[in-house]
Design an enzyme around this catalytic site. Structure first.
Site, PDB file in Angstrom:
ATOM      1  N   SER B 140       0.825  -1.206   0.000  1.00  0.00           N
ATOM      2  CA  SER B 140       0.000   0.000   0.000  1.00  0.00           C
ATOM      3  C   SER B 140       0.857   1.253   0.000  1.00  0.00           C
ATOM      4  CB  SER B 140      -0.905   0.011   1.226  1.00  0.00           C
ATOM      5  OG  SER B 140      -1.565   1.256   1.339  1.00  0.00           O
ATOM      6  N   TYR B 153      -1.673   0.394  10.351  1.00  0.00           N
ATOM      7  CA  TYR B 153      -1.805  -0.288   9.058  1.00  0.00           C
ATOM      8  C   TYR B 153      -0.611   0.056   8.166  1.00  0.00           C
ATOM      9  CZ  TYR B 153      -3.808  -1.039   4.335  1.00  0.00           C
ATOM     10  OH  TYR B 153      -4.047  -1.415   3.042  1.00  0.00           O
TER      11      TYR B 153
END
Lengths: 445, 248
Positions: B140, B153
């Protein structure tokens, strides 16, 4: 089921972008998501291609597109089982190369199977093939109380017949089994006839022996040219007819769709521009026969993505009615006269002769002539449509619910004589409080 | 690098995710047989059937626990080691909860780093021994720079990105290739309800297409929409004294 309070609200509308309402949208990812009681009325929405308010659930709309899987396909018989959120374009993409095509397709392939059943859509072959529902073998329906029933002409037949054309008001269609038709090429042999007036058009449509037959009619022509049309007949071409050197007769011509990038200003679609366009369109067509690919024959507007934007941000009004064969000519003369007089003409008005009425209690098609029109949304257009309503009512006709956003409620009962049967099914299964749309509330369905 | 032949088989770890499924469809469209691996595979049977009907390839579903400490047991259970293994496992979690609850933070760290790195490490050893293969990790842009809004995250994705680049480095002289994917915003269940800006938000099918192309062309790190390379360049260039005061 999640409470509406926690669901995001979205401004939703049908394809004509009139009306626009605030709806809480609940995505249905698994059949179970739609099976449980909501505690308040809901309506299922497929790809949002009905024109008016049929797919708007207030407060809650179930978004069915995530349920888009093929479940089974029989290569020998062409029977396809799929979830309700599958698009006809998926079916065309996957099965055309294998020699199968939807038995009935509307003028856009961007509709879901569930939506096609709920509106019992028709195509250019209605006079021979009937409507979409005629090719549905059975369907899975969630009744909103935890029950999911499979209904067909043999099992739960009352629910089945109320669901074809039932506008989603008999439960949530989860899956269906459909019969596809075999094809040998991805090409249509199109025959074009220019006809100078309404009588010519009606004669051509009535006498058509073609599989597909439809007329584009110039609504702004008046006097001797009233009803001048371009009639387009079509047949699935055989491989032998194709030019030599085509490797795979079932391969589709791929072309990238163009997108209308922004809302056109309101003036873009007005009397003079439409009149000029229609005159040009009529002159451009020549009598004769030629080969065209499936997409340009069935889905000319799909090539122009977001085409509804040409009507500007206020949206437009679709109007499609059918009048019984007996007296149809006189009714059409009056209606075309009223439209020409109002000068708020319609692009590409489409005229077609339907075959016998279908099975669905609220199915739109009946034996007669149908005309589809669209107008930019405005007070003038609304007033014109009220006048047309009266003419349709006098002729014993009916209005297509999947396109409606404003009809006079009196037309509903008069136009749909099997409405009491439909209501009885809703009552018998306790569906009235579980399934409602902006359309059903507006018309007291 | 020359383009590889189209993969004949793909294993998608996290096969229930929208991105994982879209990738599976793209490989299947290219003719690859598909194995979808996910916890509770029963409800994935329909997805596998759908892939079989659409693409005329075989598609199966296998049970897979992304945080299983012994990934070799899972890999042994497969009929064969596929040409390509895609890891689309991930858990966005809730940043505020992760701050308050160490167990919640641990779950996010495990699902985005520990589990994926462990299983791909085991896959890498087997592919290295075979001498061919492609490993695709869905990481990501959140791992490029820690931000207050999602750094638990993001830090796990940062670890995963570093793991993938190290793996690529290690395997560069073997026939095994590693692709790092930083999709940017994607319209999925994970981001449902978030106000995502249209022009920089991709559909899952775009991710599928980009991953498949990257596999064929042996690309190293990809963003699905190229504009993300620029966005992350700008975000990376902001001096820390300023960055720490921003809310991004």
């Amino acid at each position: 089921m999640v409470l509406d309070r926690s669901l995001p609200t979205t401004r939703l509308s049908g394809w004509s972008r009139y009306p626009v309402l605030d709806c809480a949208v609940l995505p249905v990812r698994r059949p179970e998501d739609a099976a449980m009681p909501a505690g308040h009325p809901v309506i299922a929405r497929g790809n949002g291609r009905s024109y008016g308010d049929a797919s708007l659930g207030v407060p809650t709309t179930l978004a069915m597109r995530p349920l888009d899987r093929f479940l089974a396909f029989d290569e020998a018989t062409g029977v396809l089982s799929c979830e309700a959120g599958v698009l006809l374009s998926d079916i065309v993409d996957v099965f055309t190369p294998r020699g199968w095509f939807p038995a009935v397709t509307p003028g856009t392939r961007f509709v879901t199977v569930g939506g096609a059943i709920a509106a019992d859509v028709h195509g250019k072959n209605h006079h021979g093939a009937g409507s979409f529902g005629a090719h549905v073998i059975d369907l899975d329906l969630a009744l909103g109380d935890g029950r999911i029933v499979t209904c067909s002409r043999d099992a739960e037949a009352d629910l089945f017949l109320a669901t074809l054309g039932g506008m989603g008001l008999t439960g949530v269609i989860l899956a269906a089994r459909l019969r596809l038709q075999p094809i040998r090429t991805a090409t249509i042999r199109q025959t074009t006839h220019r006809v100078a007036d309404l009588d010519g058009a009606l004669e051509r449509l009535a006498g058509s022996t073609s599989t597909y037959s439809v007329a584009w009619i110039d609504c702004l022509a008046s006097g001797a040219s009233l009803g001048r049309s371009v009639v387009m007949d079509g047949e699935h071409a055989e491989p032998e007819e194709l030019p030599a050197g085509i490797a795979d007769p079932l391969a589709r011509t791929r072309r990238r769709g163009k997108t209308v990038p922004f809302d056109f200003p309101a003036l873009a679609i007005s009397g003079p521009t439409v009149k000029a366009f229609n005159a040009l369109y009529y002159r451009r067509h020549r009598n004769g026969t030629g080969l065209v690919d499936l997409d340009s024959y069935f889905y000319p507007l799909d090539a122009l993505l977001e085409w509804h934007r040409i009507y500007g941000s206020k949206g437009f009004l679709q109007y499609q009615f059918v009048v019984p064969l007996a007296g149809a000519r006189a009714a059409l003369v009056r209606i075309l006269g009223a439209i020409a007089e109002a000068r708020s003409g319609s692009f590409l008005a489409v005229l077609k002769q339907f075959g016998p009425e279908g099975e669905g209690h609220l199915s739109f098609p009946m034996e007669g002539l149908t005309l589809a029109l669209d107008f930019p949304a405005s007070p003038d257009a609304l007033a014109l449509l009220d006048r047309l309503d009266d003419l349709v009512l006098d002729a014993g006709g009916r209005i297509y619910l999947a396109k409606d956003a404003r009809m006079k409620p009196a037309l509903l009962a008069a136009g749909y004589p099997r409405l009491p049967l439909f209501r009885a099914v809703r009552a018998r299964h306790g569906l009235e409080d579980r399934f409602q749309s902006a359309l059903s509330r507006r018309l007291g369905l | 690098m020359s383009a590889a032949t189209p993969p004949r088989s793909v294993l998608v770890l996290g096969g229930r995710s929208d991105i994982g499924l879209a990738i599976a469809h793209r490989y299947a469209a290219g003719g690859a047989s598909v194995v979808l691996a996910a916890r509770d595979p029963a409800d994935l049977a329909r997805a596998a059937t759908d892939i079989e009907i659409r693409h005329k390839v075989s598609a199966t579903v296998v049970p897979f626990d992304a945080v299983d400490p012994d990934p070799d047991r899972f890999l042994d259970s497969l009929a064969a080691l596929p040409d390509t293994v895609v890891c689309a496992v991930g858990l966005l979690g809730d940043q505020t909860r992760s701050e308050a609850d160490p167990a919640a933070a641990t779950a996010v760290m495990e699902a985005n780093y520990l589990g994926p790195a462990r299983v791909l490490g085991a896959v890498a050893n087997r592919m290295a021994a075979r001498g061919t293969g492609c490993i695709v990790g869905i990481s990501s842009v959140a791992g490029d720079r820690g931000r207050a809004s999602n750094y638990v995250y993001g830090s796990a994705k940062a670890g995963f990105t570093a793991f993938l680049s190290g793996l690529r480095n290690r395997l560069a002289r073997t026939g095994v290739h590693v692709v790092t994917v930083k999709p940017g915003f994607v319209r999925t269940r994970m981001t449902e309800g978030m106000p995502l800006p249209g022009p920089i938000t991709a559909a899952p099918a775009e991710v599928g297409e980009a991953v498949y192309r990257a596999d064929l062309k042996r690309r190293n790190t990809i963003h699905v929409r190229p504009v993300w390379r620029l966005i992350m360049l700008v975000i990376g260039a902001i001096p820390e004294p300023i960055f720490k005061r921003l809310s991004l």
